[in-house]
Design an enzyme around this catalytic site. Structure first.
Site, mmCIF file in Angstrom:
data_model
loop_
_atom_site.group_PDB
_atom_site.id
_atom_site.type_symbol
_atom_site.label_atom_id
_atom_site.label_comp_id
_atom_site.label_asym_id
_atom_site.label_seq_id
_atom_site.Cartn_x
_atom_site.Cartn_y
_atom_site.Cartn_z
ATOM 1 N N CYS A 232 12.168 12.769 40.357
ATOM 2 C CA CYS A 232 11.491 13.652 41.171
ATOM 3 C C CYS A 232 11.385 12.760 42.636
ATOM 4 C CB CYS A 232 9.922 13.890 40.658
ATOM 5 S SG CYS A 232 9.853 14.448 39.112
ATOM 6 N N ALA A 233 12.643 12.354 42.821
ATOM 7 C CA ALA A 233 12.930 11.367 43.877
ATOM 8 C C ALA A 233 12.685 11.706 45.393
ATOM 9 C CB ALA A 233 14.205 10.606 43.738
ATOM 10 N N PRO A 235 11.474 13.047 48.804
ATOM 11 C CA PRO A 235 12.557 12.752 49.871
ATOM 12 C C PRO A 235 13.189 11.526 50.087
ATOM 13 C CG PRO A 235 10.340 12.983 51.155
ATOM 14 C CD PRO A 235 10.289 13.268 49.406
ATOM 15 N N GLY A 236 12.638 10.515 49.228
ATOM 16 C CA GLY A 236 13.485 9.331 49.066
ATOM 17 C C GLY A 236 12.729 8.194 49.441
ATOM 18 N N LYS A 238 10.568 6.269 47.756
ATOM 19 C CA LYS A 238 10.616 5.380 46.646
ATOM 20 C C LYS A 238 12.058 4.855 46.337
ATOM 21 C CE LYS A 238 6.189 7.199 45.190
ATOM 22 N NZ LYS A 238 5.801 7.805 46.095
ATOM 23 N N ASP A 253 16.282 14.707 41.314
ATOM 24 C CA ASP A 253 15.409 15.965 41.883
ATOM 25 C C ASP A 253 16.029 17.201 41.475
ATOM 26 O OD1 ASP A 253 12.712 15.428 43.891
ATOM 27 O OD2 ASP A 253 13.784 17.570 43.956
ATOM 28 N N ASP A 279 17.367 19.412 36.674
ATOM 29 C CA ASP A 279 16.121 19.365 36.233
ATOM 30 C C ASP A 279 15.561 18.447 35.114
ATOM 31 O OD1 ASP A 279 13.516 20.079 35.064
ATOM 32 O OD2 ASP A 279 13.939 22.264 34.782
ATOM 33 N N ASP A 295 7.252 9.401 39.799
ATOM 34 C CA ASP A 295 6.131 9.754 40.829
ATOM 35 C C ASP A 295 6.082 11.424 40.696
ATOM 36 O OD1 ASP A 295 4.491 10.123 42.810
ATOM 37 O OD2 ASP A 295 5.827 9.944 44.411
ATOM 38 N N CYS A 348 0.000 11.479 43.188
ATOM 39 C CA CYS A 348 -0.866 11.431 44.557
ATOM 40 C C CYS A 348 -2.045 12.456 44.411
ATOM 41 C CB CYS A 348 0.004 11.861 45.851
ATOM 42 S SG CYS A 348 0.841 13.294 45.878
#
Length: 410
Positions: A232-233, A235-236, A238, A253, A279, A295, A348
């Site tokens: 689930c990377a 917009p980048g 991490k 992602d 997915d 994340d 988050c």
């Protein structure tokens, strides 16, 4: 011809309506709502009006109710318009005459006289908002005793946090940009800074990333050429952290649009990663990884400082759905980890169902987070996880709400 400033106010009304009536995020609603607003300044104004309206909605409603004999229905347009009008005067310091001219024009064919009367009454009474926004009742109930400190942190939008590509250059960048740093590789600047015009942007020396959001990748440590999967990377942020820490990164992602932004960020920072559009619930890797950072998709209630829409559109159903998705993602990720490898799980969110209540997958053992790995002022939970909320580090500008756990493969 439109009254000057009216398109921005109309867009703000549409933004708030999309959040409250359709459950959209402000970002999701922005495309349609801002389509007819010309100029960056007016688009920013519309977002600011909508954001402050949602941030202070409970208190704005209390003011409106104090000035009406008969309570306006929650979904009445005059109530929505009055919320916007009061937010502009009390939060954005817009002159009352400008607020009246643009606000009442949103009620053409409707009860303009009522709205004018309520607004004028409140202005004569020198109406004011409290020092701290009042949380919606259901949100206050979920957050319990933490709620007061969190609410205090929501009173103002947050400062701007940057993650530096080279942590060794932290002091140099802090001096050059007049910022402060809470740990190596982090830089904090006052809010309102135009990101594209800051030194180092074009050179890819840093990227925008909240302090709390930068902690999960840090907890994987230096890569030293080993393999890491960023699930689930997009917009980048991490992915760039992991690459800068020396990991060989695979970034996955399921959003093509968001992955395009990830690729742009990698190009700007001159960092490398293998980017995969898939997915995570259906994808199978060809190899196992030394480290995995998950994340996970979540309710994002921990980002309420910058996204006050979460205060009004997140409830038990969304929390339950996200907690179920997170559990499934953790189980799949656990199977892709090498023996002795590390898995960091992060959300988050301020909701226990998405954090503390998540179960450690079979075959994994907790790898406790230590105080020495965290910025000064943050400490792990007794179980060795990390829980942050916007009320923490308030004297230094605060941070988003996150939950982070770290596990190792048996």
């Amino acid at each position: 011809m439109d009254i000057p400033g009216l398109p921005a106010r109309r867009a703000a009304l549409n933004l708030v309506d999309a959040v409250l009536r359709r459950g959209e995020t402000l970002d999701q609603a922005a495309g349609a709502a801002l389509a007819r607003v010309k100029g960056d300044a007016d688009r920013a104004l519309a977002r600011a009006i909508a954001g402050e309206t949602l941030r202070w909605k409970v208190d704005l409603d209390a003011l409106i109710d104090s000035a009406t004999r008969q309570r306006l229905p929650d979904d009445a347009k005059p109530r929505a318009v009055l919320q916007l009008m009061l937010a502009q005067v009390l939060r954005l310091e817009t002159p009352p005459h400008a607020v009246i001219a643009t606000g009442l024009s949103l009620l053409i064919g409707g009860p303009r006289r009522l709205a004018h009367g309520v607004f004028s009454t409140l202005m004569k009474q020198n109406a004011a908002l409290p020092g701290v926004p009042t949380l919606p009742e259901d949100v206050a109930g979920r957050w319990g005793e933490r709620g007061d400190a969190i609410a205090a942190a929501l009173a103002e939008p947050p400062p701007l946090d940057l993650a530096l590509r080279d942590p060794d250059a932290t002091a140099e960048w802090a001096e050059r940009m007049g910022g402060t740093s809470l740990l190596p590789g982090h830089l904090r600047l006052p809010r309102g800074t135009a990101v594209e015009h800051l030194p180092g942007f074009r050179d890819g020396a840093w990227w925008v990333q909240d302090l709390a959001a930068s902690l999960p990748a840090r907890l994987l440590g230096p890569g030293e050429g080993r393999t890491a999967l960023d699930l689930c990377a997009a917009p980048g942020g991490k992915t760039m952290q992991l690459a800068a820490q020396g990991w060989q990164v695979t970034s996955l992602d399921n959003s093509k649009r968001r992955l395009e932004r990830l690729r742009e960020n990698l190009a700007r920072t001159r960092l490398e990663a293998e980017v995969v559009l898939a997915d995570a619930l259906a994808w199978e890797p060809e190899q196992k990884f030394d480290a995995i950072l998950l994340d996970a998709p979540c309710t994002a209630t921990g980002t309420a400082r910058r996204h006050p829409d979460v205060l009004h559109r997140i409830g038990p159903r969304q929390i339950e759905e996200m907690a179920d998705l997170q559990a499934r993602l953790v189980q799949r990720a656990a199977g892709w980890l090498k023996s002795g490898g590390r898995l960091v799980y992060a959300v988050c969110s301020l909701e226990a169902e998405e954090g503390e209540d998540q179960v450690v997958p079979a075959g994994l053992s907790p790898l406790p987070i230590t105080t020495g790995e965290l910025p000064a002022g943050l400490v792990p939970t007794p179980s060795g996880s990390l829980r942050t909320d916007p009320g923490m580090l308030a004297e230094n500008g605060g941070l988003d709400g996150f939950f982070v756990s770290r596990w190792t493969k048996d």
